[in-house]
Design a protein around this motif. Structure first.
Motif, PDB file in Angstrom:
ATOM      1  N   ARG A  61     -10.233   2.505 -19.405  1.00 64.51           N
ATOM      2  CA  ARG A  61      -9.667   1.652 -20.450  1.00 64.51           C
ATOM      3  C   ARG A  61     -10.762   0.714 -20.940  1.00 64.51           C
ATOM      4  N   ARG A  62     -10.913   0.600 -22.239  1.00 61.91           N
ATOM      5  CA  ARG A  62     -11.951  -0.252 -22.819  1.00 61.91           C
ATOM      6  C   ARG A  62     -11.291  -1.319 -23.708  1.00 61.91           C
ATOM      7  N   ASP A  63     -11.510  -2.586 -23.399  1.00 62.97           N
ATOM      8  CA  ASP A  63     -10.994  -3.653 -24.241  1.00 62.97           C
ATOM      9  C   ASP A  63     -11.801  -3.728 -25.530  1.00 62.97           C
ATOM     10  N   ARG A  64     -11.109  -3.873 -26.632  1.00 61.65           N
ATOM     11  CA  ARG A  64     -11.805  -3.958 -27.914  1.00 61.65           C
ATOM     12  C   ARG A  64     -12.397  -5.341 -28.131  1.00 61.65           C
ATOM     13  N   ASP A  65     -11.694  -6.376 -27.695  1.00 54.35           N
ATOM     14  CA  ASP A  65     -12.130  -7.752 -27.930  1.00 54.35           C
ATOM     15  C   ASP A  65     -12.615  -8.390 -26.633  1.00 54.35           C
ATOM     16  N   PRO A  66     -13.668  -9.206 -26.704  1.00 49.30           N
ATOM     17  CA  PRO A  66     -14.170  -9.874 -25.506  1.00 49.30           C
ATOM     18  C   PRO A  66     -13.126 -10.816 -24.913  1.00 49.30           C
ATOM     19  N   ALA A  67     -13.195 -10.996 -23.617  1.00 47.88           N
ATOM     20  CA  ALA A  67     -12.289 -11.911 -22.917  1.00 47.88           C
ATOM     21  C   ALA A  67     -12.974 -12.414 -21.659  1.00 47.88           C
ATOM     22  N   LEU A  68     -12.510 -13.557 -21.201  1.00 45.16           N
ATOM     23  CA  LEU A  68     -12.782 -14.014 -19.852  1.00 45.16           C
ATOM     24  C   LEU A  68     -11.565 -13.587 -19.043  1.00 45.16           C
ATOM     25  N   TYR A  69     -11.776 -12.977 -17.893  1.00 45.73           N
ATOM     26  CA  TYR A  69     -10.663 -12.393 -17.142  1.00 45.73           C
ATOM     27  C   TYR A  69     -10.359 -13.220 -15.897  1.00 45.73           C
ATOM     28  N   LEU A  70      -9.092 -13.450 -15.658  1.00 45.15           N
ATOM     29  CA  LEU A  70      -8.642 -14.007 -14.387  1.00 45.15           C
ATOM     30  C   LEU A  70      -8.170 -12.826 -13.549  1.00 45.15           C
ATOM     31  N   HIS A  71      -8.872 -12.563 -12.458  1.00 45.54           N
ATOM     32  CA  HIS A  71      -8.579 -11.402 -11.620  1.00 45.54           C
ATOM     33  C   HIS A  71      -8.069 -11.894 -10.268  1.00 45.54           C
ATOM     34  N   GLU A  72      -6.880 -11.449  -9.913  1.00 46.46           N
ATOM     35  CA  GLU A  72      -6.297 -11.759  -8.608  1.00 46.46           C
ATOM     36  C   GLU A  72      -6.150 -10.455  -7.842  1.00 46.46           C
ATOM     37  N   TYR A  73      -6.649 -10.430  -6.620  1.00 51.10           N
ATOM     38  CA  TYR A  73      -6.475  -9.225  -5.796  1.00 51.10           C
ATOM     39  C   TYR A  73      -6.043  -9.636  -4.393  1.00 51.10           C
ATOM     40  N   THR A  74      -5.237  -8.766  -3.789  1.00 54.26           N
ATOM     41  CA  THR A  74      -4.712  -9.008  -2.452  1.00 54.26           C
ATOM     42  C   THR A  74      -5.099  -7.840  -1.559  1.00 54.26           C
ATOM     43  N   ALA A  75      -5.705  -8.163  -0.416  1.00 56.00           N
ATOM     44  CA  ALA A  75      -6.137  -7.136   0.532  1.00 56.00           C
ATOM     45  C   ALA A  75      -5.989  -7.699   1.936  1.00 56.00           C
ATOM     46  N   GLY A  76      -5.375  -6.920   2.820  1.00 52.29           N
ATOM     47  CA  GLY A  76      -5.218  -7.346   4.201  1.00 52.29           C
ATOM     48  C   GLY A  76      -4.464  -8.651   4.341  1.00 52.29           C
ATOM     49  N   GLY A  77      -3.538  -8.917   3.441  1.00 54.56           N
ATOM     50  CA  GLY A  77      -2.755 -10.137   3.504  1.00 54.56           C
ATOM     51  C   GLY A  77      -3.426 -11.350   2.887  1.00 54.56           C
ATOM     52  N   MET A  78      -4.647 -11.200   2.369  1.00 58.43           N
ATOM     53  CA  MET A  78      -5.360 -12.304   1.734  1.00 58.43           C
ATOM     54  C   MET A  78      -5.358 -12.117   0.225  1.00 58.43           C
ATOM     55  N   THR A  79      -5.062 -13.190  -0.508  1.00 57.88           N
ATOM     56  CA  THR A  79      -5.085 -13.153  -1.965  1.00 57.88           C
ATOM     57  C   THR A  79      -6.254 -13.992  -2.464  1.00 57.88           C
ATOM     58  N   ILE A  80      -7.091 -13.374  -3.279  1.00 61.59           N
ATOM     59  CA  ILE A  80      -8.268 -14.011  -3.856  1.00 61.59           C
ATOM     60  C   ILE A  80      -8.107 -14.020  -5.373  1.00 61.59           C
ATOM     61  N   ARG A  81      -8.511 -15.117  -5.978  1.00 60.20           N
ATOM     62  CA  ARG A  81      -8.379 -15.224  -7.434  1.00 60.20           C
ATOM     63  C   ARG A  81      -9.675 -15.794  -7.996  1.00 60.20           C
ATOM     64  N   GLY A  82     -10.176 -15.188  -9.067  1.00 61.09           N
ATOM     65  CA  GLY A  82     -11.419 -15.686  -9.648  1.00 61.09           C
ATOM     66  C   GLY A  82     -11.540 -15.337 -11.115  1.00 61.09           C
ATOM     67  N   LEU A  83     -12.434 -16.046 -11.779  1.00 64.23           N
ATOM     68  CA  LEU A  83     -12.742 -15.795 -13.184  1.00 64.23           C
ATOM     69  C   LEU A  83     -13.890 -14.795 -13.262  1.00 64.23           C
ATOM     70  N   VAL A  84     -13.702 -13.746 -14.050  1.00 70.77           N
ATOM     71  CA  VAL A  84     -14.722 -12.711 -14.217  1.00 70.77           C
ATOM     72  C   VAL A  84     -15.263 -12.792 -15.629  1.00 70.77           C
ATOM     73  N   GLY A  85     -16.567 -12.955 -15.727  1.00 72.75           N
ATOM     74  CA  GLY A  85     -17.184 -13.058 -17.038  1.00 72.75           C
ATOM     75  C   GLY A  85     -18.649 -12.687 -16.971  1.00 72.75           C
ATOM     76  N   ALA A  86     -19.314 -12.828 -18.106  1.00 69.39           N
ATOM     77  CA  ALA A  86     -20.747 -12.536 -18.218  1.00 69.39           C
ATOM     78  C   ALA A  86     -21.509 -13.825 -17.916  1.00 69.39           C
ATOM     79  N   LEU A  87     -22.156 -13.868 -16.754  1.00 71.29           N
ATOM     80  CA  LEU A  87     -22.885 -15.050 -16.312  1.00 71.29           C
ATOM     81  C   LEU A  87     -24.198 -15.169 -17.083  1.00 71.29           C
ATOM     82  N   ASP A  88     -24.414 -16.326 -17.693  1.00 72.90           N
ATOM     83  CA  ASP A  88     -25.649 -16.572 -18.431  1.00 72.90           C
ATOM     84  C   ASP A  88     -26.804 -16.735 -17.441  1.00 72.90           C
ATOM     85  N   VAL A  89     -27.771 -15.813 -17.493  1.00 73.20           N
ATOM     86  CA  VAL A  89     -28.936 -15.879 -16.608  1.00 73.20           C
ATOM     87  C   VAL A  89     -30.225 -16.034 -17.420  1.00 73.20           C
TER      88      VAL A  89
END
Length: 379
Positions: A61-89
């Motif tokens: 799946r390819r997004d047409r428009d840019p976005a900053l993504y909030l990604h939440e994932y749960t594994a082994g009973g732990m839920t992690i949430r973070g912002l996914v984006g293009a880090l300026d380096v």
């Protein structure tokens, strides 16, 4: 330069900027599938075309428009949430106070060069590096507002990780998030060599998509990653060598039963075994140091024999499988605290190689960034 030499990667200058990008996402049944890694394997020049073919089959799946993504994932009973984006380096820090991203381990230049070559050939950042920070109350309020809406994507992948993803495109929210991140200093939790590869690509091709690299920024206060130890095995070393080294350094080394040795593990103590006998070493670790530093910089150099090689193990069982009375010992390590790792990085020191294991990591293929069809972000 010696190919085995470990060096400090350059520092990215603040303010920290995490920019929107048009995300690529594998189909849910491909995420977490062990075979998915082959999509990013040799020949690397064919990876982008491979993903285009997958897209025509509905597997990408390819997004047409840019976005900053909030990604939440749960594994082994732990839920992690973070912002996914293009880090300026694109900017380098020349002063310690200007640093925006803090590595805590050194990198092998040849490995970073190889990763940069791969990403250049693929035209992709195939997975985000993991960064951790302590978010502001306002940032948590902003992400809480995003969570109130239904996720744009929700699925369970082949490895049983559960994912929820929100695409953030509202200009006002993006501006507020950017303001809250301006003074953030993020610690690299996973991906030191990929981070260094981003910087190499940026130097090669400045002013375009390589001015950024894919990153996930986790609020360690809100949804903390677990920081576990990485244990060691020392080939060509005996418990007598450990006793001798500890005595020469004025460290206390006592023989214990296995249950006693494991129970004694702590911020200043480690346990070692040859598979038959166990000892506990009190390293007397100062408040601003980690046990793994004293192991590698004091105890190991003082060993009268070996080690001929050092193995790294994420589980106790793996470490113990490498212990043998005549050839190798296993060293069980305590995990350093996250705030200690942050202080060490802030002090411009590096921990020894493979000192930390932040878990859980997100599955491969949830969010991918193309370097070929993405316009450069405005400066």
């Amino acid at each position: 330069m010696d190919s085995g030499q470990v060096v400090t990667p350059p520092y990215v200058a603040g303010p920290l900027r995490l920019l929107p990008f048009p995300g690529l996402m594998l189909a849910p049944h491909r995420v977490g599938d062990p075979s998915t890694g082959r999509a990013f394997a040799r020949p690397y020049r064919g990876v982008a075309a491979r993903l285009v073919r997958w897209q025509t089959r509905g597997l990408v799946r390819r997004d047409r428009d840019p976005a900053l993504y909030l990604h939440e994932y749960t594994a082994g009973g732990m839920t992690i949430r973070g912002l996914v984006g293009a880090l300026d380096v694109s900017r380098r820090a020349t002063r310690a106070e200007d640093r925006a991203v803090l590595p805590h381990e050194g990198i092998h230049p040849a490995q970073a060069d190889d990763l940069a070559d791969r990403m250049s050939e693929m035209g992709l950042n195939p997975a985000p590096i993991l960064l951790v920070h302590s978010g502001t109350p306002r940032l948590r309020e902003l992400t809480g507002g995003v969570l109130e809406a239904a996720p744009d994507h929700q699925f369970t992948d082949r490895s049983e990780q559960q994912h929820r993803i929100w695409a953030i495109r509202e200009p006002a929210v993006l501006a507020d998030v950017a303001d809250e991140l301006r003074h953030t200093r993020a610690l690299i939790a996973d991906g030191h060599h990929r981070y260094a590869a981003y910087l190499r690509l940026q130097r090669r091709e400045p002013g375009g998509p390589c001015d950024q690299g894919l990153a996930m920024l986790v609020d360690q206060t809100a949804t903390p990653l677990f920081l576990g130890p990485i244990h060691r095995s020392l080939a060509g070393t005996s418990l007598d060598d450990v006793r001798s080294a500890a005595e020469s350094l004025g460290m206390r080394c006592t023989t214990r039963s296995q249950p006693e040795a494991v129970a004694a593990l702590g911020p200043s103590t480690l346990a070692a075994t040859d598979g038959t006998e166990w000892v506990v070493v009190d390293l007397a670790v100062p408040p601003d140091r980690a046990a793994v530093e004293l192991l590698h910089r004091q105890l190991v150099p003082a060993l009268p024999h070996g080690p001929s090689s050092i193995g790294y193990h994420h589980t106790v069982d793996d470490a113990l499988a490498n212990a043998h009375p005549r050839s190798s010992i296993a060293v069980l390590m305590p995990a350093p605290a996250v705030d200690l790792v942050q202080r060490i990085a802030e002090a411009d020191r590096l921990l020894p190689e493979k000192a930390t294991s932040f878990q859980p990591k997100p599955s491969l293929g949830v969010l991918i960034r193309s370097l070929r069809d993405e316009p450069a972000a405005p400066s």
